[in-house]
Structures are given as structure tokens and as C-alpha cells.
Design an enzyme around this catalytic site. Structure first.
Site, PDB file in Angstrom:
ATOM      1  CB  SER A 121      -0.856  -0.025   1.268  1.00 39.78           C
ATOM      2  OG  SER A 121      -1.496   1.207   1.426  1.00 39.78           O
ATOM      3  CE1 TYR A 145      -4.260  -1.859   4.953  1.00 41.37           C
ATOM      4  CE2 TYR A 145      -3.370   0.213   4.150  1.00 41.37           C
ATOM      5  CZ  TYR A 145      -3.871  -1.045   3.908  1.00 41.37           C
ATOM      6  OH  TYR A 145      -3.968  -1.511   2.616  1.00 41.37           O
ATOM      7  CE  LYS A 149      -2.030  -4.569   3.226  1.00 41.22           C
ATOM      8  NZ  LYS A 149      -2.326  -5.789   2.451  1.00 41.22           N
TER       9      LYS A 149
HETATM   10  N1  UFG Z   1     -12.536  10.899   2.970  1.00 41.58           N
HETATM   11  C1  UFG Z   1     -13.513  11.805   3.329  1.00 41.58           C
HETATM   12  N2  UFG Z   1     -14.721  11.316   3.701  1.00 41.58           N
HETATM   13  C2  UFG Z   1     -15.010   9.985   3.752  1.00 41.58           C
HETATM   14  C3  UFG Z   1     -13.999   9.069   3.381  1.00 41.58           C
HETATM   15  C4  UFG Z   1     -12.767   9.566   2.999  1.00 41.58           C
HETATM   16  O1  UFG Z   1     -13.289  13.020   3.310  1.00 41.58           O
HETATM   17  O2  UFG Z   1     -16.128   9.619   4.108  1.00 41.58           O
HETATM   18  C5  UFG Z   1     -11.222  11.407   2.518  1.00 41.58           C
HETATM   19  C6  UFG Z   1     -10.068  10.985   3.379  1.00 41.58           C
HETATM   20  O3  UFG Z   1      -9.880  11.873   4.443  1.00 41.58           O
HETATM   21  C7  UFG Z   1      -8.926  10.974   2.359  1.00 41.58           C
HETATM   22  C8  UFG Z   1      -9.614  10.545   1.065  1.00 41.58           C
HETATM   23  O4  UFG Z   1     -10.984  10.847   1.244  1.00 41.58           O
HETATM   24  O5  UFG Z   1      -8.444  12.287   2.168  1.00 41.58           O
HETATM   25  C9  UFG Z   1      -9.479   9.084   0.763  1.00 41.58           C
HETATM   26  O6  UFG Z   1      -9.850   8.335   1.911  1.00 41.58           O
HETATM   27  P1  UFG Z   1     -10.199   6.767   1.835  1.00 41.58           P
HETATM   28  O7  UFG Z   1     -10.725   6.370   3.170  1.00 41.58           O
HETATM   29  O8  UFG Z   1     -11.038   6.516   0.654  1.00 41.58           O
HETATM   30  O9  UFG Z   1      -8.798   6.079   1.553  1.00 41.58           O
HETATM   31  P2  UFG Z   1      -7.404   6.254   2.303  1.00 41.58           P
HETATM   32  O10 UFG Z   1      -6.585   7.215   1.497  1.00 41.58           O
HETATM   33  O11 UFG Z   1      -7.575   6.542   3.747  1.00 41.58           O
HETATM   34  O12 UFG Z   1      -6.806   4.803   2.243  1.00 41.58           O
HETATM   35  C10 UFG Z   1      -6.854   4.077   1.061  1.00 41.58           C
HETATM   36  C11 UFG Z   1      -6.863   2.595   1.378  1.00 41.58           C
HETATM   37  C12 UFG Z   1      -5.564   2.150   1.873  1.00 41.58           C
HETATM   38  C13 UFG Z   1      -4.458   2.623   1.022  1.00 41.58           C
HETATM   39  C14 UFG Z   1      -4.512   4.089   0.810  1.00 41.58           C
HETATM   40  C15 UFG Z   1      -3.437   4.520  -0.116  1.00 41.58           C
HETATM   41  O13 UFG Z   1      -7.836   2.320   2.353  1.00 41.58           O
HETATM   42  O14 UFG Z   1      -5.580   0.746   1.868  1.00 41.58           O
HETATM   43  O15 UFG Z   1      -5.772   4.406   0.264  1.00 41.58           O
HETATM   44  O16 UFG Z   1      -3.567   5.852  -0.475  1.00 41.58           O
HETATM   45  F1  UFG Z   1      -3.279   2.349   1.574  1.00 41.58           F
END
Ligand code: UFG
Length: 340
Positions: A121, A145, A149
Site C-alpha cells: 500500500s 495499517y 503492510k
Molecule cells: N474521505 C472523506 N470522507 C469519507 C472518506 C474519505 O473526506 O467519508 C477522505 C479521506 O480523508 C482521504 C480521502 O478521502 O483524504 C481518501 O480516503 P479513503 O478512506 O477513501 O482512503 P485512504 O486514502 O484513507 O486509504 C486508502 C486505502 C488504503 C491505502 C490508501 C493509499 O484504504 O488501503 O488508500 O492511499 F493504503
């Protein structure tokens, strides 16, 4: 031509694993799946693909399955994937992702598996000082997380240095979308990933989307991510497998992304555009463990593999996610209720 070896896909009933199994089958690779179905769905595994419902850490069962099916390579997807949950429950992540991967790698060695592909990741980079992020960027995870990984990456490299196994570590950026033919998609109950959440909101399965943080050092202040279509990612796995087989002396570590980022607001705009529906937006504080911007430098994968992304368009990613979400049906409706 030699017969293609059978590929074991762990987590093949889950979101990314099920797309990889489809990509392998589409490219005529025999596939078998191990999944404990804690978050995966039996229906995500095609009927003609043998499925062992078991834990990847159950070594006697796993090793018997590997030997019975004459497995020639492993693609390891099984694990836990929610960053905020990893902060609340780190030991779950060190158990499911790190300890169980150790167990699976040991089974692979004992069974003489020569090739191993690991779902890593971008979270292993943490909050990198420079974006886009290349593979040699120091890995300093900012959540359990990412650390879970990274620990598996380290184990694999150490094991490959002393055992006859080569590996490919694929560091995924933000995976989204669904199979263009809607044979598979993200079915996670209570999903937290942005595109899935936004699509659910547009289709009235949720009443709003929270926007976590508006004060990041990004053009509009919201988090920026490199969203990659799950089918392009699945294809990268098939090509990585072919590269490992073609040159067993070489290991690969490759970012999987398109090299461009979209903010949370841009994603919400795209979902509104594609669905022609409004989304209620709630501006909230930053979410713990979130970096501001995470965008891939993808030159290595483009040079190393004959990978030609086919769906590098945010609207297309969203459109496929929407098509799958409509197929899933009612709020909370499990995969099995709607596939028939
Ligand atoms: N976000 C929101 N509201 C939500 C969900 C997410 O504003 O309801 C924002 C988060 O703060 C972030 C972006 O959208 O800025 C993406 O968030 P996600 O939860 O969709 O994904 P993450 O970036 O936290 O994590 C994902 C995967 C991981 C991976 C990572 C790599 O879950 O497995 O991307 O960038 F490692």
C-alpha cells in the site's frame, strides 16, 4: 507451450482479490481461492473457481490445498484494509496483516512456491515530504495499517534473499471502481472508502458524506489521492506474475497508480455529475492517520511491465462504481441478495 501453473489468490472473495481472479481467468490462468469470508463474499468467486473457506494462517489446511492444486504462484490479498480502524485496533492489523502473512509466507516456502505477489500500500510511505511518491521514498507509515503492510514487505525481502522465491510488491494507491462488465465490484458492508461512500450517498443509501479536513496543503484544502481503477490494478497483477516467471532472479517493487491526484471535493463533484444527484456535504475535522496528498510516481511500473491503463479517467471509475452499486440494491443488502 507449457501449461500455465495454478495461481492461489488469497482474499479472492474480497474486492480487489475477486477482480484479480477475474483478470487471471480472462487471461486463461487456472485460479484457486482461499478466503475466510469475514469480509468477502462467496458469490464473488466464480462457480468454476475452487474456493477454500479457511484462514490463511491455518497452515496444515493451506498447505494441503496448495499441494492438492499444484499451485505455482501466490497472489496475497487477504487482510484488513481500513486505516481508521487500524488506529483504533492496531493489534487486529498486526495479526491479520503481519502475523498471518508471515504464516502464509512460511507455507509458501514449505510448499516450494517460486513466485509471490503481495498487495502492499501507498500507506507504507506515510506522509511523504514530496509528491508524487517514487518507490525509493523512505517508508515511514503514520498508521498501523501502513506499518502492518511494511512489515510484510520486509519479511518477503528477507525470505526471498535466502529461499528460492521471487516476489513482486505492488503498492496500491486508492483503488476504486468496478469491473466494466459489472461481474464484480466493491460490496463491503459499512464501507469507509471515499468513492464507495459518495456513490452510496448519491444513491440515497446514506444521508451525507463527511469531508475529513479542509485545511490540508492542497489546492482546495481537502485530501488528494491517486484513484486507480480496480480492473487496471488487477491487470497489473497478471503482468507482474508473468514478469516473475520470465525472470525468477528478479524481484519488483512497484507503485500502482496513475500519477495524478483528485481532491475529496473533486471526487464528490464527479459522483454528482455521473449520477446527476446532489450529495449532502458535511465539513469535519481531519481524520486521524490521514496524509494530505498521496500521488504515485508510476514510472517504474510503466517501464517494468507492459501495463497500459485502460480506465484512467475519474468519471469512468465513478461510473463503474455506480453501476455496481445499483446492482447491489438496497441499503445494507448483502451481495448474495442481489446477484441472482
Ligand atoms: N474521505 C472523506 N470522507 C469519507 C472518506 C474519505 O473526506 O467519508 C477522505 C479521506 O480523508 C482521504 C480521502 O478521502 O483524504 C481518501 O480516503 P479513503 O478512506 O477513501 O482512503 P485512504 O486514502 O484513507 O486509504 C486508502 C486505502 C488504503 C491505502 C490508501 C493509499 O484504504 O488501503 O488508500 O492511499 F493504503
Amino acid at each position: 507451450m507449457n501449461k500455465k501453473p495454478t495461481i492461489l489468490v488469497t482474499g479472492g472473495a474480497g474486492y480487489i482479490g475477486s477482480h484479480a481472479a477475474l483478470a487471471l481467468s480472462d487471461a486463461s490462468w487456472p485460479v484457486v481461492v482461499i478466503d475466510n469470508l469475514t469480509t468477502g463474499f462467496r458469490e464473488a468467486v466464480p462457480h468454476d473457481v475452487p474456493l477454500l473457506v479457511a484462514d490463511i494462517a491455518d497452515q496444515p489446511v493451506v498447505e494441503t490445498f496448495i499441494l492438492d492444486h499444484d499451485v505455482g504462484a501466490i497472489m496475497h490479498f487477504a487482510g484488513s484494509v481500513v486505516v481508521p480502524e487500524s488506529i483504533a485496533n492496531p493489534l487486529k492489523y498486526y495479526h491479520n496483516n503481519t502475523a498471518k502473512s508471515r504464516s502464509l509466507i512460511e507455507s509458501a516456502i514449505r510448499c516450494g512456491i517460486p513466485h509471490f505477489i503481495f498487495s502492499s500500500s501507498a500507506a507504507t510511505y506515510g506522509a511523504p515530504a514530496k509528491s508524487p511518491v517514487s518507490e525509493d521514498t523512505p517508508q515511514r507509515p503514520i498508521n498501523p495499517y501502513g506499518m502492518s503492510k511494511l512489515m510484510t514487505e520486509i519479511m518477503l525481502a528477507d525470505v526471498a534473499a535466502t529461499h528460492p522465491l521471487n516476489y513482486c510488491i505492488l503498492r496500491y494507491f486508492n483503488v476504486a471502481g468496478a469491473d466494466p462488465k459489472a461481474r464484480a465490484g466493491q460490496s463491503t458492508i459499512g464501507a469507509t472508502h471515499l468513492i464507495k461512500v459518495a456513490v452510496e450517498a448519491a444513491l440515497l443509501k446514506r444521508d451525507h458524506v463527511s469531508i475529513f479536513g479542509t485545511d490540508y496543503d492542497t489546492p482546495d484544502g481537502t485530501g488528494v489521492r491517486d484513484y486507480i481503477h480496480v480492473s487496471d490494478l488487477a491487470t497489473a497483477h497478471v503482468l507482474a506474475l508473468e514478469a516473475l516467471i520470465a525472470d525468477p532472479a528478479t524481484n519488483h517493487v512497484l507503485n500502482c497508480g496513475y500519477g495524478r491526484g483528485f481532491s475529496v471535493l473533486e471526487v464528490l463533484d464527479a459522483v454528482e455529475r455521473i449520477t446527476n444527484r446532489g450529495i449532502v456535504r458535511r465539513f469535519e475535522k481531519r481524520r486521524a492517520g490521514d496524509p494530505g496528498a498521496l500521488v504515485s510516481d508510476n514510472r517504474a511500473i510503466l517501464e517494468c511491465l507492459p501495463w497500459k491503463p485502460l480506465h484512467a479517467d475519474l468519471d469512468e471509475i465513478v461510473a463503474h462504481a455506480v453501476a455496481w452499486e445499483r446492482k447491489l440494491g438496497q441499503p445494507g443488502g448483502a451481495f448474495s441478495n442481489v446477484m441472482g
